[in-house]
Design an enzyme around this catalytic site. Structure first.
Site, PDB file in Angstrom:
ATOM      1  N   HIS A  49      -8.063  -3.756   0.363  1.00  0.00           N
ATOM      2  CA  HIS A  49      -6.900  -4.369  -0.267  1.00  0.00           C
ATOM      3  C   HIS A  49      -7.068  -5.880  -0.279  1.00  0.00           C
ATOM      4  O   HIS A  49      -7.946  -6.429   0.378  1.00  0.00           O
ATOM      5  CB  HIS A  49      -5.618  -4.065   0.538  1.00  0.00           C
ATOM      6  CG  HIS A  49      -5.361  -2.628   0.810  1.00  0.00           C
ATOM      7  ND1 HIS A  49      -4.400  -1.894   0.145  1.00  0.00           N
ATOM      8  CD2 HIS A  49      -5.901  -1.776   1.718  1.00  0.00           C
ATOM      9  CE1 HIS A  49      -4.355  -0.664   0.614  1.00  0.00           C
ATOM     10  NE2 HIS A  49      -5.269  -0.558   1.573  1.00  0.00           N
ATOM     11  N   GLU A  87      -7.288  -5.173   4.785  1.00  0.00           N
ATOM     12  CA  GLU A  87      -6.755  -6.216   3.923  1.00  0.00           C
ATOM     13  C   GLU A  87      -7.656  -7.448   3.999  1.00  0.00           C
ATOM     14  O   GLU A  87      -8.020  -7.891   5.088  1.00  0.00           O
ATOM     15  CB  GLU A  87      -5.342  -6.615   4.355  1.00  0.00           C
ATOM     16  CG  GLU A  87      -4.285  -5.535   4.174  1.00  0.00           C
ATOM     17  CD  GLU A  87      -3.697  -5.520   2.770  1.00  0.00           C
ATOM     18  OE1 GLU A  87      -4.194  -6.280   1.894  1.00  0.00           O
ATOM     19  OE2 GLU A  87      -2.746  -4.750   2.552  1.00  0.00           O
ATOM     20  N   HIS A  93      -7.860  -0.332  -3.410  1.00  0.00           N
ATOM     21  CA  HIS A  93      -6.510   0.177  -3.631  1.00  0.00           C
ATOM     22  C   HIS A  93      -6.319   0.517  -5.106  1.00  0.00           C
ATOM     23  O   HIS A  93      -5.641   1.488  -5.459  1.00  0.00           O
ATOM     24  CB  HIS A  93      -5.495  -0.876  -3.184  1.00  0.00           C
ATOM     25  CG  HIS A  93      -4.149  -0.332  -2.870  1.00  0.00           C
ATOM     26  ND1 HIS A  93      -3.083  -1.132  -2.532  1.00  0.00           N
ATOM     27  CD2 HIS A  93      -3.668   0.934  -2.840  1.00  0.00           C
ATOM     28  CE1 HIS A  93      -2.018  -0.382  -2.298  1.00  0.00           C
ATOM     29  NE2 HIS A  93      -2.350   0.869  -2.496  1.00  0.00           N
ATOM     30  N   ASP A 102      -5.445  -4.383  -6.605  1.00  0.00           N
ATOM     31  CA  ASP A 102      -6.290  -5.037  -5.595  1.00  0.00           C
ATOM     32  C   ASP A 102      -7.423  -4.120  -5.119  1.00  0.00           C
ATOM     33  O   ASP A 102      -7.282  -2.898  -5.191  1.00  0.00           O
ATOM     34  CB  ASP A 102      -5.424  -5.501  -4.411  1.00  0.00           C
ATOM     35  CG  ASP A 102      -4.652  -4.379  -3.739  1.00  0.00           C
ATOM     36  OD1 ASP A 102      -4.017  -3.577  -4.442  1.00  0.00           O
ATOM     37  OD2 ASP A 102      -4.687  -4.311  -2.498  1.00  0.00           O
TER      38      ASP A 102
END
Length: 211
Positions: free
Chosen positions: A41, A123, A159, A169
């Site tokens: 992400h 992330e 994602h 993303d």
């Protein structure tokens, strides 16, 4: 990790080299379901701004909703990822990889619904159309390698690939070709944007409509 180096330690799904920032936003994984997917992400809070502690505070349910006008748009949001890789390469962990973090939302991978059940969410601090830092790739690749030693990983995706039309993303700024070179060495499958003339039968490539 280079040959001859000591593999980083895992303790109940917590990766020792990462700074631990426990989030309350997690649950149990379904019994008997293997953790075999890594989802990448991108995030910045407020959007387009780097640094600060807003991402950590969001994942830990400690964000001051009044601190920025954008935060009012996400007031009450309860989400988490397993890891965050900062722009400077700092690695933070919010949820044990043995547990189910809340990062993918409504999602599907190769016909399997609810990717949160069987994936690890990573992330990267950044934005969809903005390039990521070299140190972020180094940390990401080392982390995926460590995960592959500890869990039966079979694929890495974005994602955008598990929630097409809803999520974008890590986006066009993410260099999938760069990651794919490392994944080849690990024997993992990857999806992403193929570079000109790039052919690799060992890597899963999405349909042309997603390239």
């Amino acid at each position: 990790m280079n040959a001859g180096t000591v593999a980083p330690t895992w303790r109940q799904g917590w990766f020792e080299p990462a700074q631990r920032c426990p989030s309350p936003n997690f649950g149990a994984r379904p019994t008997g379901l293997a953790v075999d997917l890594v989802l990448i992400h991108s995030i910045s809070l407020p959007p387009g701004q780097y640094g600060g502690d807003a991402i950590e505070r969001l994942f830990m349910n400690q964000l001051d909703w009044s601190a920025h006008p954008y935060f009012e748009q996400i007031r009450g949001l309860e989400v988490s990822a397993h890891f965050l890789v900062r722009r400077d390469g700092k690695l933070l962990q919010f949820v044990s990889c043995d547990a189910r973090a809340w990062h993918a939302g409504k999602s599907q991978w190769q016909g399997r619904e609810d990717c949160n059940d069987y994936s690890v969410g990573i992330e990267l601090e950044g934005q969809d159309a903005e390039l990521f830092e070299a140190v972020q790739y180094r940390v990401l690749i080392d982390l995926i390698e460590a995960l592959a030693v500890h869990y039966p990983l079979s694929a890495v995706a974005g994602h955008e690939h598990v929630a097409p039309g809803r999520k974008t993303d890590p986006g066009t700024g993410f260099d999938w070709a760069r990651l794919r070179v490392a994944l080849d060495r690990l024997g993992l499958a990857s999806v992403g944007r193929r570079g000109p003339g790039e052919v690799n039968a060992d890597i899963t490539i999405p349909g042309e409509d997603t390239l």
